[in-house]
Design a protein around this motif. Structure first.
Motif, PDB file in Angstrom:
ATOM      1  N   SER A 197       0.851  -1.193   0.000  1.00 22.18           N
ATOM      2  CA  SER A 197       0.000   0.000   0.000  1.00 22.18           C
ATOM      3  C   SER A 197       0.881   1.235   0.000  1.00 22.18           C
ATOM      4  O   SER A 197       2.092   1.152   0.236  1.00 22.18           O
ATOM      5  CB  SER A 197      -0.921   0.010   1.223  1.00 22.18           C
ATOM      6  OG  SER A 197      -0.165   0.097   2.415  1.00 22.18           O
ATOM      7  N   GLN A 199       0.804   3.551   2.202  1.00 25.77           N
ATOM      8  CA  GLN A 199       1.261   3.784   3.571  1.00 25.77           C
ATOM      9  C   GLN A 199       2.486   2.924   3.887  1.00 25.77           C
ATOM     10  O   GLN A 199       3.452   3.396   4.495  1.00 25.77           O
ATOM     11  CB  GLN A 199       0.136   3.457   4.547  1.00 25.77           C
ATOM     12  CG  GLN A 199       0.488   3.754   6.001  1.00 25.77           C
ATOM     13  CD  GLN A 199      -0.663   3.434   6.939  1.00 25.77           C
ATOM     14  OE1 GLN A 199      -1.645   2.839   6.532  1.00 25.77           O
ATOM     15  NE2 GLN A 199      -0.526   3.841   8.185  1.00 25.77           N
ATOM     16  N   ASN A 200       2.476   1.662   3.453  1.00 26.25           N
ATOM     17  CA  ASN A 200       3.640   0.793   3.673  1.00 26.25           C
ATOM     18  C   ASN A 200       4.863   1.317   2.939  1.00 26.25           C
ATOM     19  O   ASN A 200       5.978   1.270   3.457  1.00 26.25           O
ATOM     20  CB  ASN A 200       3.333  -0.624   3.199  1.00 26.25           C
ATOM     21  CG  ASN A 200       2.302  -1.314   4.082  1.00 26.25           C
ATOM     22  OD1 ASN A 200       2.091  -0.910   5.215  1.00 26.25           O
ATOM     23  ND2 ASN A 200       1.663  -2.335   3.545  1.00 26.25           N
ATOM     24  N   ARG A 202       5.475   4.432   2.158  1.00 21.01           N
ATOM     25  CA  ARG A 202       5.955   5.643   2.842  1.00 21.01           C
ATOM     26  C   ARG A 202       6.749   5.269   4.090  1.00 21.01           C
ATOM     27  O   ARG A 202       7.790   5.856   4.377  1.00 21.01           O
ATOM     28  CB  ARG A 202       4.761   6.528   3.213  1.00 21.01           C
ATOM     29  CG  ARG A 202       5.150   7.851   3.862  1.00 21.01           C
ATOM     30  CD  ARG A 202       3.924   8.727   4.055  1.00 21.01           C
ATOM     31  NE  ARG A 202       2.958   8.084   4.933  1.00 21.01           N
ATOM     32  CZ  ARG A 202       3.011   8.137   6.266  1.00 21.01           C
ATOM     33  NH1 ARG A 202       3.996   8.805   6.871  1.00 21.01           N
ATOM     34  NH2 ARG A 202       2.104   7.553   6.991  1.00 21.01           N
ATOM     35  N   ARG A 203       6.276   4.260   4.832  1.00 19.61           N
ATOM     36  CA  ARG A 203       6.992   3.822   6.022  1.00 19.61           C
ATOM     37  C   ARG A 203       8.353   3.238   5.649  1.00 19.61           C
ATOM     38  O   ARG A 203       9.337   3.433   6.364  1.00 19.61           O
ATOM     39  CB  ARG A 203       6.171   2.782   6.772  1.00 19.61           C
ATOM     40  CG  ARG A 203       4.963   3.344   7.494  1.00 19.61           C
ATOM     41  CD  ARG A 203       4.168   2.246   8.182  1.00 19.61           C
ATOM     42  NE  ARG A 203       3.072   2.793   8.961  1.00 19.61           N
ATOM     43  CZ  ARG A 203       2.190   2.040   9.625  1.00 19.61           C
ATOM     44  NH1 ARG A 203       2.293   0.715   9.578  1.00 19.61           N
ATOM     45  NH2 ARG A 203       1.229   2.595  10.307  1.00 19.61           N
ATOM     46  N   PHE A 204       8.385   2.518   4.543  1.00 21.40           N
ATOM     47  CA  PHE A 204       9.655   1.948   4.100  1.00 21.40           C
ATOM     48  C   PHE A 204      10.648   3.046   3.737  1.00 21.40           C
ATOM     49  O   PHE A 204      11.816   3.000   4.114  1.00 21.40           O
ATOM     50  CB  PHE A 204       9.412   1.021   2.898  1.00 21.40           C
ATOM     51  CG  PHE A 204      10.659   0.625   2.179  1.00 21.40           C
ATOM     52  CD1 PHE A 204      11.539  -0.300   2.727  1.00 21.40           C
ATOM     53  CD2 PHE A 204      10.965   1.175   0.948  1.00 21.40           C
ATOM     54  CE1 PHE A 204      12.702  -0.659   2.057  1.00 21.40           C
ATOM     55  CE2 PHE A 204      12.122   0.825   0.276  1.00 21.40           C
ATOM     56  CZ  PHE A 204      12.998  -0.104   0.836  1.00 21.40           C
ATOM     57  N   LEU A 206      10.711   6.063   4.772  1.00 20.33           N
ATOM     58  CA  LEU A 206      11.081   6.841   5.955  1.00 20.33           C
ATOM     59  C   LEU A 206      11.733   5.976   7.037  1.00 20.33           C
ATOM     60  O   LEU A 206      12.038   6.476   8.133  1.00 20.33           O
ATOM     61  CB  LEU A 206       9.838   7.521   6.541  1.00 20.33           C
ATOM     62  CG  LEU A 206       9.166   8.567   5.645  1.00 20.33           C
ATOM     63  CD1 LEU A 206       7.910   9.105   6.294  1.00 20.33           C
ATOM     64  CD2 LEU A 206      10.128   9.698   5.301  1.00 20.33           C
ATOM     65  N   CYS A 207      11.939   4.662   6.721  1.00 17.31           N
ATOM     66  CA  CYS A 207      12.588   3.732   7.654  1.00 17.31           C
ATOM     67  C   CYS A 207      11.843   3.631   8.969  1.00 17.31           C
ATOM     68  O   CYS A 207      12.432   3.617  10.061  1.00 17.31           O
ATOM     69  CB  CYS A 207      14.050   4.128   7.915  1.00 17.31           C
ATOM     70  SG  CYS A 207      15.063   4.134   6.426  1.00 17.31           S
ATOM     71  N   LYS A 208      10.496   3.588   8.879  1.00 13.52           N
ATOM     72  CA  LYS A 208       9.693   3.432  10.063  1.00 13.52           C
ATOM     73  C   LYS A 208       9.188   1.996  10.145  1.00 13.52           C
ATOM     74  O   LYS A 208       8.907   1.354   9.145  1.00 13.52           O
ATOM     75  CB  LYS A 208       8.487   4.398  10.023  1.00 13.52           C
ATOM     76  CG  LYS A 208       8.866   5.873  10.132  1.00 13.52           C
ATOM     77  CD  LYS A 208       7.627   6.737  10.153  1.00 13.52           C
ATOM     78  CE  LYS A 208       7.980   8.220  10.320  1.00 13.52           C
ATOM     79  NZ  LYS A 208       6.769   9.064  10.344  1.00 13.52           N
ATOM     80  N   SER A 209       9.029   1.515  11.348  1.00 13.33           N
ATOM     81  CA  SER A 209       8.549   0.142  11.560  1.00 13.33           C
ATOM     82  C   SER A 209       7.026   0.100  11.387  1.00 13.33           C
ATOM     83  O   SER A 209       6.351   1.105  11.536  1.00 13.33           O
ATOM     84  CB  SER A 209       8.899  -0.353  12.947  1.00 13.33           C
ATOM     85  OG  SER A 209       8.372   0.496  13.926  1.00 13.33           O
TER      86      SER A 209
END
Length: 209
Positions: A197, A199-200, A202-204, A206-209
């Motif tokens: 997705s 959102q996934n 974007r998290r990747f 930004l290196c967010k879990s």
């Protein structure tokens, strides 16, 4: 990789017989046979991709029957990814073998007015085919698993389009640009089918879990 090699062997055998049985002096016929060989090879590769899916499906059923919890230790998505990588790497390896054979001589590409970008563009084309086979594997297996035959048809059409674009060479823009556009579309499609997705992503990034 083995299944891709078998498809290449069969398509090469058919093309070899067709060339030997035809008039080598008829350039128009030889070009037609080359186009036929490429298209037939693509269809045969996709047929063997389907046979490989059926084989893996049987293997998963066997693993489920033997497992204690009734679950397979590997998912069909993982198998699709690995199968696509195998097809892509073997396809890329054979492309590089042909390039290295041309590089050995007796002449050098570009001396007699040929494009000096031959090896560079061929390397980029090999790279895009490796990625495309990976994404096509995911799309193809997903279509087979959910009986979405239009997804399978889309993979076959994309494969035919990329292979057919090679006949635009030495106008390399005519083959590279459409191939990379199709690669981007196939990558986004495969990412969404795999559960990805925005959102996934974007998290990747930004290196967010």
């Amino acid at each position: 990789a083995f299944f891709w090699l078998v498809s290449l062997l069969l398509s090469s055998l058919i093309w070899f017989i067709a060339v030997k049985a035809s008039d080598p002096r008829d350039e128009r016929l030889q070009k037609g046979l080359l186009i036929f060989g490429v298209m037939f090879s693509v269809l045969l590769q996709e047929a063997f991709r389907f046979l490989y899916y059926k084989l893996l499906r049987k293997a998963i059923e066997g693993l489920v029957a033997l497992s204690e919890d009734g679950c397979s230790p590997i998912s069909i998505q993982q198998m699709a990814y690995v199968a696509g990588v195998g097809f892509g790497l073997m396809s890329g390896a054979f492309s590089m073998i042909n390039l290295l054979a041309d590089a050995l001589g007796p002449g050098t590409v570009g001396i007699h007015g040929d494009s000096q970008l031959y090896f560079l563009t061929s390397a980029f084309m090999t790279m895009v085919l490796i990625f495309l086979h990976t994404f096509w594997g995911i799309l193809f297996f997903h279509g087979c698993e959910h009986r979405r035959w239009w997804e399978i048809a889309a993979v076959v059409v994309m494969h035919l389009a990329v292979s057919g674009s090679s006949f635009c060479n030495p106008l390399y823009v005519g083959s590279l640009v459409p191939s990379y556009i199709l690669m981007a579309a196939a990558a986004a499609w495969a990412y969404l089918l795999s559960g990805g997705s925005a959102q996934n992503l974007r998290r990747f990034l930004l290196c967010k879990s």
